[in-house]
Design a protein around this motif. Sequence first.
Motif, mmCIF file in Angstrom:
data_model
loop_
_atom_site.group_PDB
_atom_site.id
_atom_site.type_symbol
_atom_site.label_atom_id
_atom_site.label_comp_id
_atom_site.label_asym_id
_atom_site.label_seq_id
_atom_site.Cartn_x
_atom_site.Cartn_y
_atom_site.Cartn_z
ATOM 1 N N GLN A 1 0.839 -1.183 0.000
ATOM 2 C CA GLN A 1 0.000 0.000 0.000
ATOM 3 C C GLN A 1 0.883 1.244 0.000
ATOM 4 O O GLN A 1 1.876 1.317 0.712
ATOM 5 C CB GLN A 1 -0.913 0.037 1.231
ATOM 6 C CG GLN A 1 -1.908 -1.091 1.302
ATOM 7 C CD GLN A 1 -1.368 -2.351 1.985
ATOM 8 O OE1 GLN A 1 -0.181 -2.589 2.067
ATOM 9 N NE2 GLN A 1 -2.276 -3.173 2.477
ATOM 10 N N GLY A 2 0.511 2.215 -0.791
ATOM 11 C CA GLY A 2 1.253 3.464 -0.852
ATOM 12 C C GLY A 2 0.285 4.623 -0.945
ATOM 13 O O GLY A 2 -0.902 4.423 -0.788
ATOM 14 N N PRO A 3 0.729 5.809 -1.163
ATOM 15 C CA PRO A 3 2.071 6.132 -1.635
ATOM 16 C C PRO A 3 3.136 6.133 -0.540
ATOM 17 O O PRO A 3 4.315 6.015 -0.838
ATOM 18 C CB PRO A 3 1.905 7.536 -2.229
ATOM 19 C CG PRO A 3 0.796 8.143 -1.450
ATOM 20 C CD PRO A 3 -0.129 7.002 -1.120
ATOM 21 N N LEU A 4 2.761 6.272 0.724
ATOM 22 C CA LEU A 4 3.744 6.181 1.811
ATOM 23 C C LEU A 4 3.731 4.739 2.297
ATOM 24 O O LEU A 4 2.761 4.277 2.886
ATOM 25 C CB LEU A 4 3.398 7.140 2.948
ATOM 26 C CG LEU A 4 4.364 7.151 4.114
ATOM 27 C CD1 LEU A 4 5.748 7.595 3.672
ATOM 28 C CD2 LEU A 4 3.857 8.057 5.224
ATOM 29 N N ARG A 5 4.803 4.029 2.033
ATOM 30 C CA ARG A 5 4.875 2.599 2.337
ATOM 31 C C ARG A 5 5.612 2.355 3.649
ATOM 32 O O ARG A 5 6.510 3.103 3.999
ATOM 33 C CB ARG A 5 5.607 1.864 1.223
ATOM 34 C CG ARG A 5 4.925 1.995 -0.108
ATOM 35 C CD ARG A 5 5.744 1.392 -1.217
ATOM 36 N NE ARG A 5 5.181 1.727 -2.511
ATOM 37 C CZ ARG A 5 4.153 1.116 -3.070
ATOM 38 N NH1 ARG A 5 3.564 0.120 -2.458
ATOM 39 N NH2 ARG A 5 3.702 1.498 -4.243
ATOM 40 N N MET A 6 5.244 1.288 4.336
ATOM 41 C CA MET A 6 6.002 0.857 5.499
ATOM 42 C C MET A 6 7.097 -0.080 5.021
ATOM 43 O O MET A 6 6.854 -0.963 4.192
ATOM 44 C CB MET A 6 5.114 0.139 6.509
ATOM 45 C CG MET A 6 5.908 -0.439 7.679
ATOM 46 S SD MET A 6 4.862 -1.059 8.988
ATOM 47 C CE MET A 6 4.659 0.458 9.893
ATOM 48 N N GLU A 7 8.303 0.102 5.549
ATOM 49 C CA GLU A 7 9.447 -0.755 5.246
ATOM 50 C C GLU A 7 9.881 -1.419 6.538
ATOM 51 O O GLU A 7 10.019 -0.755 7.565
ATOM 52 C CB GLU A 7 10.601 0.082 4.689
ATOM 53 C CG GLU A 7 11.876 -0.717 4.471
ATOM 54 C CD GLU A 7 13.109 0.152 4.311
ATOM 55 O OE1 GLU A 7 13.936 -0.163 3.427
ATOM 56 O OE2 GLU A 7 13.263 1.145 5.071
ATOM 57 N N LEU A 8 10.101 -2.722 6.487
ATOM 58 C CA LEU A 8 10.664 -3.453 7.618
ATOM 59 C C LEU A 8 12.056 -3.926 7.234
ATOM 60 O O LEU A 8 12.243 -4.486 6.149
ATOM 61 C CB LEU A 8 9.790 -4.652 7.982
ATOM 62 C CG LEU A 8 8.351 -4.333 8.406
ATOM 63 C CD1 LEU A 8 7.587 -5.628 8.674
ATOM 64 C CD2 LEU A 8 8.316 -3.412 9.610
ATOM 65 N N VAL A 9 13.024 -3.694 8.126
ATOM 66 C CA VAL A 9 14.413 -4.060 7.880
ATOM 67 C C VAL A 9 14.909 -4.894 9.050
ATOM 68 O O VAL A 9 14.948 -4.414 10.183
ATOM 69 C CB VAL A 9 15.322 -2.811 7.740
ATOM 70 C CG1 VAL A 9 16.773 -3.223 7.515
ATOM 71 C CG2 VAL A 9 14.832 -1.902 6.631
ATOM 72 N N GLU A 10 15.268 -6.140 8.762
ATOM 73 C CA GLU A 10 15.926 -6.988 9.757
ATOM 74 C C GLU A 10 17.412 -6.996 9.418
ATOM 75 O O GLU A 10 17.802 -7.404 8.321
ATOM 76 C CB GLU A 10 15.376 -8.415 9.703
ATOM 77 C CG GLU A 10 16.069 -9.367 10.663
ATOM 78 C CD GLU A 10 15.597 -10.804 10.497
ATOM 79 O OE1 GLU A 10 14.370 -11.035 10.369
ATOM 80 O OE2 GLU A 10 16.460 -11.690 10.470
ATOM 81 N N ALA A 11 18.230 -6.508 10.340
ATOM 82 C CA ALA A 11 19.679 -6.440 10.122
ATOM 83 C C ALA A 11 20.370 -7.361 11.110
ATOM 84 O O ALA A 11 20.093 -7.300 12.312
ATOM 85 C CB ALA A 11 20.171 -5.009 10.295
ATOM 86 N N GLN A 12 21.246 -8.208 10.598
ATOM 87 C CA GLN A 12 22.036 -9.045 11.499
ATOM 88 C C GLN A 12 22.918 -8.154 12.350
ATOM 89 O O GLN A 12 23.489 -7.178 11.859
ATOM 90 C CB GLN A 12 22.898 -10.036 10.723
ATOM 91 C CG GLN A 12 22.121 -11.167 10.117
ATOM 92 C CD GLN A 12 23.051 -12.188 9.456
ATOM 93 O OE1 GLN A 12 24.267 -12.034 9.391
ATOM 94 N NE2 GLN A 12 22.453 -13.248 8.946
ATOM 95 N N PRO A 13 23.049 -8.475 13.638
ATOM 96 C CA PRO A 13 23.929 -7.685 14.518
ATOM 97 C C PRO A 13 25.367 -7.678 14.006
ATOM 98 O O PRO A 13 25.800 -8.594 13.309
ATOM 99 C CB PRO A 13 23.832 -8.417 15.860
ATOM 100 C CG PRO A 13 22.532 -9.163 15.804
ATOM 101 C CD PRO A 13 22.356 -9.538 14.354
ATOM 102 N N GLY A 14 26.068 -6.604 14.341
ATOM 103 C CA GLY A 14 27.471 -6.495 13.973
ATOM 104 C C GLY A 14 27.725 -5.638 12.751
ATOM 105 O O GLY A 14 28.811 -5.684 12.182
ATOM 106 N N SER A 15 26.757 -4.841 12.348
ATOM 107 C CA SER A 15 26.928 -3.955 11.194
ATOM 108 C C SER A 15 26.622 -2.524 11.627
ATOM 109 O O SER A 15 26.127 -2.295 12.733
ATOM 110 C CB SER A 15 25.996 -4.369 10.052
ATOM 111 O OG SER A 15 24.681 -3.898 10.280
ATOM 112 N N PRO A 16 26.854 -1.562 10.742
ATOM 113 C CA PRO A 16 26.499 -0.179 11.085
ATOM 114 C C PRO A 16 25.011 0.025 11.397
ATOM 115 O O PRO A 16 24.648 1.019 12.004
ATOM 116 C CB PRO A 16 26.918 0.615 9.837
ATOM 117 C CG PRO A 16 28.044 -0.173 9.271
ATOM 118 C CD PRO A 16 27.650 -1.610 9.504
#
Length: 153
Positions: free
Chosen positions: A62-77
């Motif tokens: 759904q947009g125009p403003l979309r939700m983004e989910l980001v799973e980042a492995q620990p140990g990065s910026p």
Amino acid sequence: MNILAGIFHHGLIVDDIDAAMAGINQAAPTAWTPVRAFDPLPVWSPAGGRAEARLKVAYARQGPLRMELVEAQPGSPYDQMRTLDRSHIGVWVDNLGDAVEDLVGQGWEILMAGASPKHRYGSMAYLVRESGPVIELVGRELQPMMEAWWQAE
């Protein structure tokens, strides 16, 4: 420059992308893009220089403003975003290098980018200001790829 004119997503750093998607679906049924792995994603930060992040990312269709989910492995910026502010707003810009330098000139700090300043920060950069939100600038050259992803089954 009116940086907020290009807002296209509200992003959230999560610990478990599948659990986050399920939790959001319980509250408000949401159609999601396929989860895409960026493994590795080259990044650069002023604190650590070149590094790699391993991400899983999905967007609400759904947009125009979309939700983004980001799973980042620990140990990065991306770890600093867990402690600083798990959310951010994503903004299209026509020239990433110029947009980053404009915001830095206004007192914003670079958290990380797709490349070093020598390479004009690549295609994305996260910046923060002491009293403001985290902003992710995204080069408009990525828009066709992103739009195809949002439509993918």
